[in-house]
Design a protein around this motif. Structure first.
Motif, PDB file in Angstrom:
ATOM      1  N   THR A 196       8.341  23.503 -16.685  1.00 30.72           N
ATOM      2  CA  THR A 196       7.040  23.205 -16.057  1.00 30.72           C
ATOM      3  C   THR A 196       6.048  22.652 -17.081  1.00 30.72           C
ATOM      4  O   THR A 196       5.124  21.946 -16.714  1.00 30.72           O
ATOM      5  CB  THR A 196       6.378  24.460 -15.432  1.00 30.72           C
ATOM      6  N   LEU A 197       6.250  22.977 -18.356  1.00 28.46           N
ATOM      7  CA  LEU A 197       5.333  22.484 -19.386  1.00 28.46           C
ATOM      8  C   LEU A 197       5.695  21.070 -19.831  1.00 28.46           C
ATOM      9  O   LEU A 197       5.008  20.475 -20.655  1.00 28.46           O
ATOM     10  CB  LEU A 197       5.340  23.425 -20.594  1.00 28.46           C
ATOM     11  N   LEU A 198       6.783  20.545 -19.273  1.00 34.13           N
ATOM     12  CA  LEU A 198       7.269  19.197 -19.601  1.00 34.13           C
ATOM     13  C   LEU A 198       7.472  19.009 -21.101  1.00 34.13           C
ATOM     14  O   LEU A 198       7.148  17.972 -21.654  1.00 34.13           O
ATOM     15  CB  LEU A 198       6.296  18.132 -19.060  1.00 34.13           C
ATOM     16  N   LEU A 516       9.993  22.858  -8.056  1.00 36.55           N
ATOM     17  CA  LEU A 516       8.560  22.804  -7.777  1.00 36.55           C
ATOM     18  C   LEU A 516       7.758  23.991  -8.333  1.00 36.55           C
ATOM     19  O   LEU A 516       6.961  24.596  -7.633  1.00 36.55           O
ATOM     20  CB  LEU A 516       8.324  22.705  -6.266  1.00 36.55           C
ATOM     21  N   LEU A 517       7.999  24.290  -9.571  1.00 35.27           N
ATOM     22  CA  LEU A 517       7.273  25.404 -10.183  1.00 35.27           C
ATOM     23  C   LEU A 517       6.091  24.897 -10.992  1.00 35.27           C
ATOM     24  O   LEU A 517       6.133  23.786 -11.531  1.00 35.27           O
ATOM     25  CB  LEU A 517       8.223  26.182 -11.100  1.00 35.27           C
ATOM     26  N   THR A 518       5.061  25.721 -11.064  1.00 30.75           N
ATOM     27  CA  THR A 518       3.886  25.325 -11.839  1.00 30.75           C
ATOM     28  C   THR A 518       3.747  26.208 -13.083  1.00 30.75           C
ATOM     29  O   THR A 518       4.247  27.336 -13.103  1.00 30.75           O
ATOM     30  CB  THR A 518       2.611  25.427 -10.990  1.00 30.75           C
ATOM     31  N   PRO A 519       3.075  25.700 -14.118  1.00 30.89           N
ATOM     32  CA  PRO A 519       3.114  26.387 -15.413  1.00 30.89           C
ATOM     33  C   PRO A 519       2.211  27.607 -15.572  1.00 30.89           C
ATOM     34  O   PRO A 519       2.502  28.469 -16.394  1.00 30.89           O
ATOM     35  CB  PRO A 519       2.665  25.295 -16.396  1.00 30.89           C
ATOM     36  N   THR A 520       1.116  27.667 -14.793  1.00 33.83           N
ATOM     37  CA  THR A 520       0.094  28.671 -15.123  1.00 33.83           C
ATOM     38  C   THR A 520       0.639  30.097 -15.202  1.00 33.83           C
ATOM     39  O   THR A 520       0.426  30.793 -16.193  1.00 33.83           O
ATOM     40  CB  THR A 520      -1.084  28.590 -14.139  1.00 33.83           C
ATOM     41  N   ILE A 523       2.846  30.599 -18.320  1.00 34.49           N
ATOM     42  CA  ILE A 523       2.065  30.696 -19.563  1.00 34.49           C
ATOM     43  C   ILE A 523       1.405  32.071 -19.668  1.00 34.49           C
ATOM     44  O   ILE A 523       1.387  32.693 -20.723  1.00 34.49           O
ATOM     45  CB  ILE A 523       0.971  29.608 -19.582  1.00 34.49           C
TER      46      ILE A 523
END
Lengths: 767, 84
Positions: A196-198, A516-520, A523
């Motif tokens: 997700t952090l690419l 489709l996951l997001t990083p927040t 982290i």
């Protein structure tokens, strides 16, 4: 000054199952980065990773452990490397040795496979293997390590911090021998998180190259045996190196990215160098953090240039061999640096062709042989701006004659000069015990929410889960109470860490089949999120560590703060303990009777016959300092931790011994605070002690106020500090042997399920 | 275009957990990052996923995000140009 040396090393990673194989891979340029073959993820074929190419069964065999236990991959890798380290040190006697281990995601490799099943009460045997301290306890048991044990989790710098702590424990006289290092197994959780952090390169990573495009993940474990130079020389052991320098600093710039000027990495290297007494020109090789991400390698290059100027030492990153082994990276690369030092050989930085435009510095990209190496430095940097450096040197000359060999484990007392507590009681915002106890009839106790907006800007608040919010609020109130804006160190403790964010990322990963996951939430899921956020919010570049060993977490932070102050390395140290409860974590632990399944009134807690404890949560911070002020609450005189005592008489003996070390007897203790949590299966231990060793002592209980959580002893210490300051014991604490004597000495005794036991001794100031 | 803009505002508030904001508080032309709404690099990663999840558009190079995510309007323009 005691000198600390390395007498044993053990390592397992994608380039070898021991240090000989590792060394051979290094000089033969044999990388372990390959297509995914063990990790069961839908990203197979998409990414390259550095796997230890052993299945679960093969790891069990390699670790030489019983097949019938719920092993995590993290624990097995750790046992393999730790056993090797002890063996290579000539089978050092570790019965009284300390074990400092590290891990980022603990038993996640197993939990992620059966999370929903665990919620429903299946796979019960794996529930208690999730926490980060589990692999540490398994290593201690399998290796017969019987001294102080603890676990550090500061993201990717974790195990370099273990090495630093091990050296400091020996220097401060806490132990003579320490096994130190870290272990991390690959998991879908981390793979998807970094995705997700690419910052994952789909090809082989190219550290320090202008074309670098991200990192490759890896797994592994590495441990070192540390001893006093004197005793190592006496036993005639092979000495790999002396630990001459170490430091931790914080970049305080961004949660995941490093700063433009490399302040944190610069400070870590600079302070380590200062401690070693070496000049920058004496460093012969740097094993860089060099992950291969655009950001890290640029920042690290800038920091190296800042410190070394025109005379940049030979340096290389070995992450193109092993992949980024996260919590194990510090120790893995420390072992590589030690092999380098011992054999006078520098492993090349693979896949390098052109230097980074902005800095123009090139790593070593061919094997360097024939140059005598005397001092090597290794770097590890992590999320939360956590940056560490360690320096190893060839042992020169004989040991200095030690003028006074300290046999006592005692260190000078420190003072609590400020505190704050967020709890299920009305404790936040003031530093006194609330006039009325809040009666609660719940299945678990939750904090009374402070007015977060008074303390945290909405822009920052939006990303913070409950644990981060309560941690930051209580840290701010404690700093204000002590009148200290910039503490010299920030040490945090949490048994289970950021559970809300971990569950959020884990469940969405499972439900979306790794898409489709997001990083927040990823982290925010690291154990050092609170410590890092405090540093970030206040621009604090100082020492910043996070302890994550169950009910030893807060005690470890406390011990570290006392050692730091005694070393003269810090004046004011901010320490805090916090844990959060969630519906899921509560449900999972009711399945193994750790927590009560049905609601119970907290004022009736100790009469409840349901199995398990009443679960709770909270955050408590203290400003600890070497000197008294007008605001001083109490003196902290000592802390002790011990595992599996075997029987109640052993606990009694340990209490007598602890008090004796502080020149006290039980009769001198004016108040004993015990950690009864309403679990009938374990509260009898306290009952036994109240009738035995504490017979005649005034005693109170506290967990009906805050509930059971790993760092609840921080709540107990808050309670003790306020009682001492006000010389008053509030009502509703189940006081026994009530007396009106002045409260001068307070002993806190806590245990959880008869596994982890701890003692904290507080005294009135100006004794 | 207006429709996409209004929808985007709601989605951005939800995805980024902008608790205190209402869609009318966001000016479609104002910069999302830095000076304007004050978003940062982590938010940019969240917005990349938002585009993929809600509009089926994949951004391959995160560096392209700088232009696309300049404002709600530039995002909307990018969406209408790339939506199948």
């Amino acid at each position: 000054m005691t000198r600390v040396v390395v007498t044993g090393i053990g390592i397992v990673s994608s380039i070898g199952n021991n240090f000989t194989e590792t060394y051979n891979s290094l000089i033969r340029r044999k990388s372990g980065i390959k297509p995914i073959s063990i990790l069961d993820t839908r990203h197979r074929g998409e990414f390259l990773i550095g796997e230890v190419r052993l299945t679960h069964q093969q790891l069990i065999k390699e670790a030489d452990v019983s097949e019938d236990e719920p092993w995590t991959r993290t624990a097995l890798l750790g046992i393999i490397a730790a056993k090797q380290a002890i063996l290579s040190s000539g089978n050092t006697d570790v019965e009284n040795a300390a074990l400092v281990s590290a891990s980022t995601v603990g038993g996640m490799d197993r939990s992620e496979l059966c999370y929903y099943d665990m919620l429903e009460g299946k796979h019960k045997q794996y529930i208690d293997t999730h926490h980060a301290g589990n692999s540490t306890e398994m290593i201690a048991r399998e290796c017969g390590i019987g001294g102080l044990i603890t676990t550090i989790s500061t993201a990717c710098s974790s195990s370099l911090n273990s090495i630093m702590l091990g050296a400091r424990l020996i220097k401060s006289g806490q132990t003579k021998t320490a096994v130190v290092g870290g272990t991390d197994a690959l998991s879908k959780f981390t793979l998807n998180g970094f995705k997700t952090l690419l910052i994952l390169d789909k090809e082989n990573c190219r550290p320090f190259d202008s074309s670098r495009a991200g990192l490759n993940l890896g797994e592994g474990a590495a441990y070192l045996v540390l001893e006093e130079l004197e005793s190592a020389l006496k036993s005639g052991k092979e000495i790999y190196a002396e630990v001459t320098g170490y430091a931790n600093a914080n970049d305080a710039h961004h949660q995941t990215a490093s700063s433009e000027n490399g302040e944190g990495p610069y400070l870590a290297m600079k302070k380590a160098l200062d401690l070693s007494g070496l000049t920058s020109g004496e460093i012969d090789y740097i094993n860089a953090h060099g992950t291969g991400t655009e950001n890290n390698d640029l920042t690290e290059s800038i920091a190296i240039k800042r410190l070394f100027g025109d005379r940049i030492p030979l340096f290389s990153s070995t992450k193109a061999y092993t992949g980024h082994t996260l919590g194990a990276a510090g120790a893995v690369e420390a072992v590589i640096a030690l092999l380098s030092l011992k054999n006078n050989i520098i492993p090349p930085n693979l896949n390098f062709s052109d230097p980074i435009d902005e800095t123009g510095i090139s790593p070593v990209h061919e094997v360097v042989q024939g140059k005598v190496l005397n001092n090597v430095l290794t770097n590890s940097f992590g999320f939360g701006g956590n940056d560490s450096s360690v320096i190893f040197s060839k042992v020169t000359g004989r040991s200095d004659k030690q003028e006074d060999v300290k046999s006592s484990q005692n260190i000078l007392p420190v003072y609590i000069n400020g505190t704050a507590c967020v709890s299920p009681q009305n404790t936040s915002g003031n530093n006194h015990f609330p006039p009325e106890i809040t009666e609660l009839n719940e299945k678990f106790l939750q904090i009374q929410k402070p007015e977060y907006r008074e303390y945290i800007a909405p822009k920052l608040l939006r990303r913070m889960s409950k644990i981060v919010r309560m941690g930051i609020v209580s840290s701010k109130i404690a700093c204000a109470d002590a009148g200290i804006e910039e503490p010299d160190a920030i040490i945090t403790a949490t048994g289970m860490g950021c559970q809300v964010d971990t569950e959020k990322f884990l469940t969405s990963m499972i439900e979306n089949d790794e898409g489709l996951l997001t990083p927040t939430s990823f982290i925010q899921s690291t154990h050092n999120t609170v410590g890092g956020s405090i540093a970030l919010g206040t621009g604090n570049h100082n020492y910043n560590l996070t302890y994550v060993h169950r009910t030893f977490s807060f005690e470890s932070a406390l011990l570290d703060s006392m050692i730091l102050i005694n070393e003269g390395l810090a004046g004011n140290v901010l320490i805090g303990g916090f844990d959060e409860i969630t519906e899921d974590s509560w449900r999972i632990k009711t399945n193994i009777n750790h927590y009560k399944a049905e609601a119970v009134s907290n004022t009736e807690l100790f009469y409840d016959r349901q199995k398990g404890a009443l679960a709770g949560e909270g955050s408590t911070f203290f400003m600890v300092s070497p000197d008294e002020t007008d605001n001083t609450y109490a003196q902290i005189r000592g802390v002790d931790m011990f595992m599996h005592p075997g029987g109640n008489t052993t606990v009694e003996n340990r209490i007598h011994e602890f008090l004796k070390n502080h020149e006290l007897r039980t009769g001198d203790i004016d108040l004993v605070i015990t950690g009864d949590n309403g679990d009938p299966d374990f509260d009898h231990i306290y009952e036994y002690l109240r009738k035995g060793v504490f017979q005649g002592n005034q005693t109170i209980k506290y967990k009906h106020l805050c509930g059971e959580y790993d760092t609840s002893s921080a709540f107990a210490m808050w309670l003790a500090a306020t009682i001492i300051k006000e010389n008053h014991i509030p009502k509703g604490l189940f006081t026994e042997n009530e007396s009106n004597i002045e409260i001068r000495n307070v002993l806190i005794y806590n245990q959880f399920r008869n596994v982890n036991h701890s003692l904290i001794l507080l005294g009135k100031k100006c004794l | 275009m207006e429709e996409i803009i209004e929808k985007l505002k709601v989605q951005i508030i939800e995805q980024l957990n902008l608790e205190d904001m209402e869609p009318e508080d966001i000016d479609a032309d104002e910069p999302l990052f830095g000076e304007g709404l004050g978003l940062d690099s982590i938010d940019a990663l969240e917005l990349i996923v938002l585009l993929e999840k809600e509009y089926g558009i994949k951004i391959q190079n995160p560096k392209d995000g700088q232009k696309i995510f300049y404002s709600v309007k530039t995002m909307a323009e990018f969406i209408s140009a790339n939506q199948k």
